[in-house]
Structures are given as structure tokens and as C-alpha cells.
Write an enzyme that holds these catalytic residues in place. Structure first.
Site, PDB file in Angstrom:
ATOM      1  N   HIS A 254      -7.677  -3.365  14.648  1.00  0.00           N
ATOM      2  CA  HIS A 254      -7.815  -2.491  13.475  1.00  0.00           C
ATOM      3  C   HIS A 254      -7.571  -3.301  12.192  1.00  0.00           C
ATOM      4  O   HIS A 254      -8.359  -3.245  11.238  1.00  0.00           O
ATOM      5  CB  HIS A 254      -6.806  -1.337  13.607  1.00  0.00           C
ATOM      6  CG  HIS A 254      -6.776  -0.386  12.457  1.00  0.00           C
ATOM      7  ND1 HIS A 254      -7.279   0.898  12.547  1.00  0.00           N
ATOM      8  CD2 HIS A 254      -6.281  -0.490  11.198  1.00  0.00           C
ATOM      9  CE1 HIS A 254      -7.103   1.520  11.390  1.00  0.00           C
ATOM     10  NE2 HIS A 254      -6.493   0.692  10.547  1.00  0.00           N
ATOM     11  N   GLU A 255      -6.480  -4.066  12.184  1.00  0.00           N
ATOM     12  CA  GLU A 255      -6.162  -4.845  10.982  1.00  0.00           C
ATOM     13  C   GLU A 255      -7.173  -5.970  10.766  1.00  0.00           C
ATOM     14  O   GLU A 255      -7.537  -6.269   9.621  1.00  0.00           O
ATOM     15  CB  GLU A 255      -4.741  -5.423  11.076  1.00  0.00           C
ATOM     16  CG  GLU A 255      -3.646  -4.394  11.315  1.00  0.00           C
ATOM     17  CD  GLU A 255      -3.689  -3.209  10.368  1.00  0.00           C
ATOM     18  OE1 GLU A 255      -4.001  -3.401   9.166  1.00  0.00           O
ATOM     19  OE2 GLU A 255      -3.414  -2.084  10.815  1.00  0.00           O
TER      20      GLU A 255
ATOM     21  N   GLU B 220       0.842  -1.194   0.000  1.00  0.00           N
ATOM     22  CA  GLU B 220       0.000   0.000   0.000  1.00  0.00           C
ATOM     23  C   GLU B 220       0.886   1.256   0.000  1.00  0.00           C
ATOM     24  O   GLU B 220       1.801   1.339   0.798  1.00  0.00           O
ATOM     25  CB  GLU B 220      -0.909   0.031   1.237  1.00  0.00           C
ATOM     26  CG  GLU B 220      -1.957   1.112   1.135  1.00  0.00           C
ATOM     27  CD  GLU B 220      -2.937   1.103   2.325  1.00  0.00           C
ATOM     28  OE1 GLU B 220      -4.110   1.390   2.106  1.00  0.00           O
ATOM     29  OE2 GLU B 220      -2.511   0.799   3.453  1.00  0.00           O
TER      30      GLU B 220
END
Length: 862
Positions: A306-307, A138
Site C-alpha cells: 500500500h505504501e 499527515e
């Protein structure tokens, strides 16, 4: 890097033309241990062969595929060989004369290992001299490993085949197969975007378990380097992971969408973690080598959750283009913190306090910079998105999602999310797809809400307007909303927004501030009456935005401010304390509260603060205020006061407690007198002892760093400490300590290693920059202002994005708070013709100087 940009218009044209079916990627990493330099060319490369099958909507159309590679050996389109020298330019391979319907492309190239944390990163562990690889794709770096249509809406299946050295393990998005002759053949993935594909390879240590629910078993894996294995608390990480699986599957009403879930703690990672589908990479500093406070465990758990949330929101359903990056990150942030707050058995039910105290302050800071932008930012190209991983995208976005949940209702919010996942699984979406689902479940019209919250920049301020009679009974109460002017240079106009807030009334009882009433209401327009409080006795404190439902600056009325100033540490709950601390910090940054008064406020209340995360935030904020916002002539007095108080708190703290460790770090960071530095030296050498304080590896380096920065630790001392800690972490700390020494020679060497050479890997460069910039060394650093402006544009143009941004931000002369620094920045901006991304970073740094000058003036007038 020049020639690697991609515009939104180009991506949209390509998406209209192409439907991508499948990639087969064959990588030869067999030379990775030696660095991939088999031919002695010094390039450090590996062979990459990609076959991609895709459909074209038109016959005879032209397009391109992305590739960043030192050499391309073969390009074959529909069986026809193309001249690589002709078609490969500017990190693109031109594809002309496509067939209508199915096309097949094969590309064979030499791709390069990196040491920048982008593409395929290669790291050699000094402990075992083994190489460890991982990918980070990313935003646009899958093209550094294989030829790809590098945009999120061209999803496909991916089948990886990897040749690796003997004894290695290879992990990817699909379950890890048994190798044959050191070749690992993975099954194809579901349809996913290029940026969440992943490969991690090396002699990694692993621990395995499972998650079982409703008759389904999901294999779980945790990986790290063997040199960290003794510190890996796998059971704790698995526990947080399982809690996330339980809560997310219930709230999303959609089973985990991939075949397995691995979490890989990898070295020299630039971010916190990355949501590769089924193969999450996490910075290995989260494998704690020494004692840390519970706040560190809480932050790690939030990162893990979160991931995991991204597996649904981001991986299963993916944004069409990067302008919805904010939604991707905000959703993962909001749901991870909500999971910590509400999941049964969570260790961190106070997570909204941490959010208010850290994430929110980041958002408020970012939203007051000249570069502030709407949450839904205009992302015209990749350069735009690369500098947009900021406090608006993550923290303001998550704050506004929290406000949206309050606005539509939590049950209605998750019902909308459930419908959204079912409708768009393995596809791509826009914001309107989610809002449409939420409108259906909530009955609220979100078009106006969205326009005001997501398409405009800036922060509102909420103030109470109270009238009382002679008996102290409230005769009138209203909330006034203001829309302050946006920072100079920011685009757009200030707007008033609809807010769903709570108003809390607090009374002093037995020396404690206890909430006696809570009113939840919609605030809209300039003035909103709150009739529920009329006719009641005026409480000691009235707190707007209690429970932190909305995103706004909050100011206290005069009487409430007086009570809070005297009793801030006496709120029985942690969240109103955090909101009050945040408000005081905000006022200090805005020059409404003098730094010396902020210091007094903190010193009067911090001893009563039980939340360790809040305590550690206050430590950072006080130090920052003293270094940048204090009047220069008073600064040393303030620092002396703070350091003496830190030592007093350290000695008074419960032995072995988190508070003791936090105060030890705060004291070590600012120790300044001979007596204080003697104590640091004694703790390091073992001749001094503080009961319960373990002077372990990490704390030792904190002591060495401060002693080096004050001239008390020389090269011999640093080398001796590195000899005790011959790890990659030790190398980072030693590099930072060397750069921190207060000599012209140390500064010159550090500068040269970062600016004049490009050989440092990302983590060492970051450490050297952190050591170079010492707040007690302003005069020593002053000559580097001119050198910085002379070098920064060339660095930006010649280094990778991550490396260039570290330097552009980290070496900006932020400590030289003066009109001269503003003038030098303005002269550079006027003449250098920087790219939009570099211009943005420079104007943000300039705004820091401007704010510091204003705050210093306010402090001097106090």
C-alpha cells in the site's frame, strides 16, 4: 487543537497567489537524547530554522505561512525583520506586502517534541534508554517542525540539514549523507508536498539491500530499534518490497520516482504506516516478537505494498485538496491487494478473500452510520479531513475502484493510469484528471458512473428473483436492486447504481459446493433479467456478486440460503465462503439473523474453514455479536457455548498450526469458568501444556490480560510478567492488564490517568483505554457514563486530535446498551455545542447503541 484549522477557501486563495520553489530546513536535534530541555524550561523543544523561497502573483498581497511552535525568535521577509510577537498568532505567521515574483522568508523558532504521534515524536526505549525520533505530518503537522505552507498543492523541493547526537543515524526523503561533526546535510528532494516530507533520527538498527531492474539500482533500507533487531525478518520484507517494485513498475509503466526506498519500523505509531516519499514509516508492531498466523504476514505485506503504491499515486502525483483523499487511499489499497492477488509468485493469491472478509465489512459498517458520506466527501477544512480516514475513504473507495476496473476492464484501467502518471508527474490533480484518462482508454462514459458511485452515499441490496417449473428448470431469473433509506441523520437520497457483477451457479458434488457456471453482466435499474440461466436446471446455490466485483449487500434466495446454511464450509473456493460469511454477519448486524442463530451457523462451518484470516475474523465477529447483539438474558449461555467450542477446537487443532494459535487466542479472550481460568493459569505457569502450542511472550500477555480481567491476576502477577518482558510492548500490555482488573480502584486509576491527566503517550493511553473497557464489567463501568459526558468536550478542545479521538471513541459507553445511554447522548448533543468533528464521532457511537438494541430485540424474539 484550537487555532490550527485551515479552510479549503483559504487554501485555494493561497494557491492562486503563490508558487513555492524551495525550502531549506535546518534542525538542531542535538539535545534530543535528554529531551531537548537544555534551558530547564520543561518545554522539550528543538531549534528550527526555515528559509522558503516562493513567488507571488501580485505585488503588495498578503498571505500567511503555518507554524505550530512554543516560541518564534525571528521572522524575516525579503531581508526585513518582522516583529514575531505581532505577526505570529493562531499557529500562523502573517506575511504582508509581498513582492510580485520572488520572495524569501526566514523563520527561526523553537518547536516541540511530542508524545502523541503527531509532528516530531520522541520515544525512549526502556531496553537501552536511548531516544528515537520520527515525524508524522499527515494531515497538517509539518508545521510542528518547520514553517510551511501546509496544503498538498503547494509543492516544493526540500533540503534538510540536521544536527543530531553522536552515534545517531538520520534518515529523510533524500539519500542519507555522510555526517560531518554530527551534521547531516541532505540533497534537495524532487517537488513534493509538505505532508510527505520526513525525518527519522536515533541509534536505529538497519539492514540494506538493493532493487535492480533495467540497469537501474534503487538502494533499499529497513530500520528498527536495536531491541527489536533479533525479530526483524528483513529478507521477507525485502521480498515483498521487490515483488511490489516489479509489479507496480510494469502496471504503471513509470520507473520508481525517488532516489532510494527506506522502510522504518517506528515506535508508538498511530496508524499502520505513512507514505513519506522514499522514507516510509511503519508501526513497529509489524516486527513480530512472537509467533503470529499467516494472516498477520498477509496484512503486513498489504501495508508494505500500500505504501509503495503511494510513491506513484499520492507522492509523484498528489491530490490538489483533501476531498480526493479517498482516491489516494483507495488506489493504494486496491493496487496493493491486486498485487498480492496477481503478481507472479505471490504468497497470497487469495487476497481478494481477505479484502471481502475484512475491508468490505468495514466499509459496509461505516456506510450504515449516520455520518455516512459520498466517497468524494465535501472537505471544507482540516477538521473535516481529520475524521475522514474511515471505512468509506479506504474500504468503500477501494471496493468501488475494484468495481470500476470490472466496468472498464483491467488492461484499460492500467493504460489510463499510465497516461495519468506521465501527464501529471510531480504535480497535483483532481478526480476528473484520472476519470478523463480512463474514459479515453476504455471508451466508457464515466460521468454517470462517477455521479452515482462517488457523489452519493449508501449501499444497494441485490436479491435474486427466480421462477422454476415442476421439473426444477428455471423459467425466469432476474436481479432486483434496492436502494434502502439512508441512516437517520445522513445527508442525501438513496440511489440505484450501475453494477458490473458475476452470478455464480454452484452444485453439490461429493459433499463439496463447486461452481458450475459463471455469468458476468451489467445490472442497472430496479430489475435486470438474466436470460442465460433460463431453461437450465436450478442449481443448489445461486450467488450474486460472485467474485466480489461490486459493492453491494447480497441476499440469497430461500433455497440457496438453506443449502449455504447446511454447507457453508463446503465451498471449494475461499471467496464464495467469505462472501457467504460476510452476508450472514451483515444479516446479524441488521437484526435479520438472531445472534444465537449466527453462533450456530459459525459453529457448524468454522471447523471446515481453511482460510486463517476468515477464521480470525469469525472469532472477532462472534465475540462482538455475543457481547453487543445477544439478548442480555441469553448472553452468558451464548458465551459459555462459544468458549467451550473454542477450547474443543483448540484441543483438536493440528499442533503448532496457525489454527491452533488462533483458537488459543479466542479461548483466552473469553475463558470464564473456574476450570477454564485454571487452564489459562496453568499454561502461563507451565503446569499445563497443549501439544504444539508455544506459550511465547505475546500469548503469555493474552493469558495475563484475561486473568487480570477476571480477578485471577493481581498487581504482583502483572509486575512479574513485566519483569520478564522489560520492553515498550511489555509496558503497554502491563498498563492494559492493570486497567482491566475488576475493581473500582483499578478503574478509577485508569480513568484518572487518561481523562484527568494528559501525560500518557499515545500508545500507553490507547492500551489503558483498551484495558479499561471490559465486556464482562458492565456494572462496574456504568458510573463512568455520566463522567464521560461531563469530560469529553473539554478533552476534545484541549488535547491534540489523535489523543482526543482515542478518548472520545474509546471511552464512549458502548457497552451500556440501553435507551438511557441514547438519551444521555442526545442530551449531550443538544447542549454541548460540539465541533462538527466531535459531533460526528458521537453520532457514530450513538448509532452503535441503536443497532445493538435492535439486534438484541431480534435475538430475544428468536
Amino acid at each position: 487543537m484550537p487555532g490550527t484549522n485551515l479552510t479549503r477557501d483559504e487554501a485555494q486563495r493561497r494557491a492562486r497567489l503563490l508558487t513555492v520553489d524551495a525550502y531549506e530546513v535546518d534542525l538542531d536535534l542535538s539535545g534530543a537524547q535528554e529531551g531537548g530541555d537544555a534551558d530547564g524550561s520543561g518545554h522539550g523543544t528543538f531549534r528550527s530554522a526555515t528559509t522558503v523561497r516562493f513567488d507571488s502573483a501580485e505585488a503588495g498581497a498578503d498571505t500567511f505561512i503555518d507554524l505550530v511552535a512554543p516560541a518564534v525568535h525571528e521572522v524575516r521577509l525579503n531581508g526585513e525583520a518582522l516583529d514575531a510577537a505581532e505577526v505570529f498568532k493562531d499557529s500562523r505567521i502573517a506575511l504582508t506586502g509581498l513582492r510580485a515574483g520572488r520572495n524569501e522568508l526566514r523563520v527561526v523558532a523553537d518547536c516541540a517534541y511530542t508524545n502523541t504521534g503527531e509532528g516530531l515524536h520522541r520515544f525512549v526505549d526502556p531496553v537501552d534508554q536511548q531516544a528515537y525520533l520520527y515525524t508524522q505530518f499527515e494531515v497538517p503537522d509539518a508545521r510542528r517542525v518547520y514553517a510551511s505552507f501546509e496544503q498538498p498543492d503547494l509543492k516544493a523541493t526540500f533540503q534538510f540539514t540536521v544536527k543530531a547526537p553522536e552515534g545517531w543515524t538520520v534518515i529523510s526523503n533524500s539519500p542519507t549523507p555522510e555526517p560531518s561533526d554530527n551534521i547531516w546535510r541532505f540533497e534537495p528532494t524532487p517537488r513534493i508536498s509538505t505532508y510527505i516530507t520526513a525525518l527519522i533520527a536515533g541509534p536505529y538498527h538497519s539492514v540494506h539491500s538493493t532493487y535492480e531492474k533495467d540497469g537501474r539500482t534503487v538502494p533499499l533500507g529497513i530500520y528498527c530499534r536495536p531491541s527489536l533487531a533479533e525479530h526483524l525478518d528483513a529478507d521477507e520484507i525485502f521480498a515483498v518490497t521487490r515483488q511490489g517494485f516489479d509489479w507496480f513498475q510494469e502496471k504503471f509503466d513509470y520507473a520508481y520516482p525517488f532516489a532510494k526506498y527506506d522502510q522504518l519500523f517506528v515506535p508508538e505509531f498511530n496508524a499502520g504506516a505513512m507514505e513519506n516519499a522514499g522514507a516510509v514509516t511503519i508501526r513497529d508492531q509489524y516486527v513480530f516478537r512472537s509467533k503470529v498466523t499467516d494472516a498477520a504476514y498477509e496484512v503486513r505485506a498489504e501495508t508494505i505494498l500500500h505504501e509503495l503504491a503511494h510513491m506513484w499515486f499520492g507522492d509523484l502525483v498528489t491530490m490538489e485538496w483533501w476531498n480526493d483523499l479517498w482516491l489516494n487511499e483507495s488506489f493504494a489499497t486496491y493496487t496493493s491487494i491486486a498485487c498480492q492477488a496477481y503478481a507472479p509468485g505471490s504468497k497470497w493469491p487469495h487476497s481478494w478473500t481477505t479484502f471481502a472478509n475484512s475491508m468490505k465489512t468495514w466499509a459496509y459498517r461505516q456506510d450504515q452510520l449516520p455520518s455516512t458520506h459520498p466517497i468524494m466527501a465535501e472537505i471544507n477544512d482540516l477538521d473535516d479531513v481529520l475524521v475522514n480516514f474511515d471505512g468509506i475513504t479506504y474500504a468503500k473507495g477501494a471496493s468501488v475502484l475494484k468495481q470500476l476496473v470490472a466496468y472498464v476492464g483491467m488492461d484499460e484501467f492500467f493504460q489510463g493510469v499510465q497516461a495519468y502518471f506521465k501527464a501529471h508527474a510531480y504535480g497535483n490533480t483532481r478526480l476528473s484528471d484520472l476519470l478523463g484518462a480512463l474514459e479515453e482508454t476504455s471508451g466508457r462514459d464515466l460521468k454517470t458512473w462517477s455521479k452515482k458511485w462517488l457523489e452519493t452515499a449508501g449501499i444497494n441490496t441485490l436479491r435474486p428473483e427466480i421462477e422454476v417449473d415442476a421439473q426444477g428448470v428455471i423459467t425466469s431469473f432476474a436481479v432486483r436492486q434496492e436502494a434502502p433509506a439512508l441512516p437517520a441523520g445522513a445527508k442525501g437520497e438513496p440511489v440505484l447504481r450501475p453494477h458490473r457483477i458475476a452470478v455464480g451457479a454452484y452444485e453439490l458434488a461429493g459433499g463439496k459446493l463447486v461452481r458450475t457456471e459463471r455469468i458476468e453482466l451489467d445490472v442497472d435499474g430496479e430489475l435486470t433479467a438474466v436470460p442465460q440461466l433460463v431453461g437450465k436446471a436450478r442449481p443448489a446455490v445461486i450467488l450474486l456478486n460472485d467474485d466480489d466485483l461490486s459493492y453491494a449487500k447480497v441476499r440469497l434466495d430461500e433455497e440457496s440460503l438453506k443449502t449455504v446454511t447446511e454447507h457453508l464450509g463446503d465451498f471449494t473456493e475461499s471467496l464464495p465462503r467469505a462472501l457467504s460469511w460476510a452476508s450472514a454477519w451483515d444479516m446479524t448486524r441488521d437484526g435479520e439473523l438472531a445472534t444465537r442463530d449466527y453462533l450456530s451457523l459459525v459453529l457448524s462451518g468454522i471447523g471446515k474453514e481453511s482460510d486463517i484470516g476468515v477464521v480470525q475474523s469469525l472469532h472477532r465477529q462472534v465475540k462482538l455479536a455475543l457481547d453487543l447483539y445477544a439478548a442480555p438474558e441469553w448472553r452468558e449461555t451464548g458465551l459459555a457455548t462459544w468458549t467451550a467450542a473454542a477450547l474443543e477446537q483448540l484441543r483438536a487443532a493440528k499442533p503448532g498450526s496457525d489454527h491452533q494459535l488462533a483458537w488459543a487466542r479466542a479461548f483466552a479472550a473469553s475463558a470464564r469458568t473456574d476450570e477454564q481460568l485454571d487452564l489459562l493459569q496453568g499454561l502461563l505457569e507451565g503446569t499445563e501444556e497443549i501439544s504444539g502450542l508455544a506459550v511465547d511472550t505475546e500469548l503469555r500477555w493474552s493469558l495475563v490480560h484475561r486473568l487480570a480481567a477476571t480477578g485471577r491476576a493481581d498487581e504482583k502477577t502483572i509486575a512479574a510478567e513485566l519483569d520478564r518482558d522489560k520492553t515498550s510492548a511489555g509496558e503497554r500490555y502491563a498498563a492494559s492488564a492493570r486497567a482491566a482488573r475488576p475493581t473500582a480502584e483499578a478503574k478509577d486509576a485508569a480513568w484518572a490517568s487518561v481523562v484527568e491527566s494528559d501525560q500518557l503517550p499515545n500508545s500507553l493511553q490507547e492500551s489503558v483505554i483498551g484495558g479499561f473497557v471490559q465486556t464482562d464489567q458492565r456494572e462496574l463501568l456504568a458510573p463512568y457514563t455520566a463522567k464521560y459526558f461531563a469530560a469529553v468536550k473539554d478533552i476534545w478542545n484541549s488535547r491534540s486530535h489523535e489523543m482526543a479521538q482515542q478518548i472520545a471513541v474509546g471511552l464512549y459507553p458502548a457497552l451500556q446498551v440501553s435507551q438511557e445511554t441514547l438519551d444521555a447522548t442526545d442530551a449531550w448533543l443538544a447542549s454541548a455545542e460540539p465541533s462538527a468533528a466531535l459531533r460526528r464521532l458521537m453520532t457514530e457511537s450513538r448509532a452503535g447503541i441503536e443497532r445493538a438494541l435492535k439486534a438484541q430485540k431480534a435475538d430475544a424474539a428468536a
